[in-house]
Design a protein around this motif. Structure first.
Motif, PDB file in Angstrom:
ATOM      1  N   THR A   3       0.865  -1.174   0.000  1.00  0.00           N
ATOM      2  CA  THR A   3       0.000   0.000   0.000  1.00  0.00           C
ATOM      3  C   THR A   3       0.895   1.215   0.000  1.00  0.00           C
ATOM      4  N   GLY A 186      -1.031   6.216  -3.236  1.00  0.00           N
ATOM      5  CA  GLY A 186      -1.510   6.581  -1.905  1.00  0.00           C
ATOM      6  C   GLY A 186      -2.753   7.447  -1.955  1.00  0.00           C
ATOM      7  N   HIS A 188      -5.043   7.414  -4.110  1.00  0.00           N
ATOM      8  CA  HIS A 188      -6.217   6.677  -4.587  1.00  0.00           C
ATOM      9  C   HIS A 188      -6.385   5.317  -3.908  1.00  0.00           C
ATOM     10  N   ALA A 189      -5.652   5.102  -2.818  1.00  0.00           N
ATOM     11  CA  ALA A 189      -5.776   3.869  -2.024  1.00  0.00           C
ATOM     12  C   ALA A 189      -5.633   2.614  -2.877  1.00  0.00           C
ATOM     13  N   THR A 191      -3.883  -0.828  -4.272  1.00  0.00           N
ATOM     14  CA  THR A 191      -3.115  -1.952  -3.740  1.00  0.00           C
ATOM     15  C   THR A 191      -2.425  -2.662  -4.894  1.00  0.00           C
TER      16      THR A 191
END
Length: 355
Positions: A3, A186, A188-189, A191
């Motif tokens: 992340t 980061g 846009h979150a 993974t």
């Protein structure tokens, strides 16, 4: 699974900026993202999904995931890409490849060749393949080329645009740092999957990334941008040499072979450039410098001698003052990498045109 943090660094291009590069005339575009599931390609995939929302009638988007079957984590990579592909409604094609891992074979080189062959076969006519290499990757590529003693063509590193099979290849993130991609992920979150093999320093690129580049960047913070600029300069020089060599090749050509009497008039460096152009025209990868030197010596053989040199792909011989290729040792020429391009100018090579 990684992340991202929220460091304040340069941002990635906005979707409209990317669209202008993909479709300068505003027409319909077909794109395939080379998607490994890692940070870089996931950021690129996210950007392209956002771009599709802005141009739903003009952008046809899909993803290509290459499974090398080299490590247990490959299953996790596939599953991650499939999950996100369903979430983002992107058609996903899995390309299974077999990588040669025998004695004396570079796993890195074999995996790369397998990837490009799979992408080339998968591209539709006119389709654009997007790769997520960035400025840090470009810096590593240039450093590796330096350490291998490469000339201007090798030091040109990775072109932004190239022809690949029936389509073209584009690296839209090549001017951006990895920190910029982390920042976007980061915000846009996003993974992604971390590749365990990236920690194995027995691979040259990983060693550079972990041990060498951080020390260089600590002293020269603009390392990636500076080395990218050097790569562009080398690309311009290499393209100029290719143009000169093409004219020399025409002057020395005698059918499919070369006139040894013409070649003998020229200095060694010029002979080597013409020989490289000759190999490229025939579809063979460029010989090593030591092999070029052996071929040059063959040019001065006695008239009654018939020297030959066996190479991995083919055999070169001199007969009646002509330099010739013998019948290939394999069924067809092996693909070779594009070696040079002039920044923002097209260059024709046997594999196609680099723009």
């Amino acid at each position: 699974m990684g992340t991202a943090g929220a460091a304040k660094v340069a941002s990635v291009p906005d979707p409209e900026q990317l669209w202008r590069e993909l479709a300068p005339d505003g027409g319909r575009v077909r794109c395939a993202v080379a998607w490994s599931g890692g940070l870089d390609s996931t950021v690129l995939m996210h950007l392209m999904v956002a771009l599709r929302r802005l141009h739903p009638r003009h952008l046809q988007l899909r993803a290509l995931h290459v499974d090398h079957h080299l490590q247990p984590a490959a299953t996790q990579f596939r599953a991650h890409c499939r999950r996100l592909a369903r979430e983002w409604r992107v058609p996903l094609t899995i390309l299974d490849v077999k990588v040669g891992t025998g004695r004396g074979v570079s796993t890195e080189e074999a995996a790369r060749d397998a990837r490009y062959a799979a992408w080339k076969a998968a591209l539709a006519p006119g389709e654009t393949l997007l790769l997520a290499q960035h400025a840090d990757d470009q810096a590593e590529t240039l450093l590796l080329a330096l350490l291998r003693g490469a000339g201007p063509a090798g030091l040109a590193a990775m072109p932004r645009v190239a022809t690949l099979g029936a389509g073209r290849l584009l690296r839209p993130l090549l001017d951006l740092s990895r920190d910029a991609l982390l920042n976007h992920a980061g915000q846009h979150a996003l993974t992604w999957v971390e590749d365990p093999s990236n920690q194995q320093q027995r691979f040259d690129r990983n060693y550079l990334r972990a041990e060498v580049v951080p020390r260089l960047r600590a002293r020269w913070p603009a390392l990636a941008q500076t080395l990218s600029r050097s790569a562009r300069h080398c690309g311009a020089v290499a393209a100029s040499l290719v143009e000169v060599s093409a004219r020399d090749l025409e002057a020395a050509s005698d059918g499919a072979g070369l006139d040894a009497t013409v070649l003998r008039r020229w200095p060694p460096a010029r002979q080597q450039d013409v020989l490289r152009a000759w190999f490229a025209r025939a579809g063979w990868r460029s010989p090593e410098t030591r092999h070029l030197e052996q071929i040059r010596k063959m040019l001065n053989a006695r008239a009654d001698a018939h020297p030959l040199l066996q190479l991995p792909d083919t055999t070169v011989r001199v007969q009646e003052a002509r330099l010739l290729f013998d019948a290939p040792r394999s069924a067809s020429p092996k693909p070779h990498r594009p070696e040079a391009w002039r920044w923002r100018r097209a260059l024709r090579l046997p594999e196609g045109e680099i723009g």
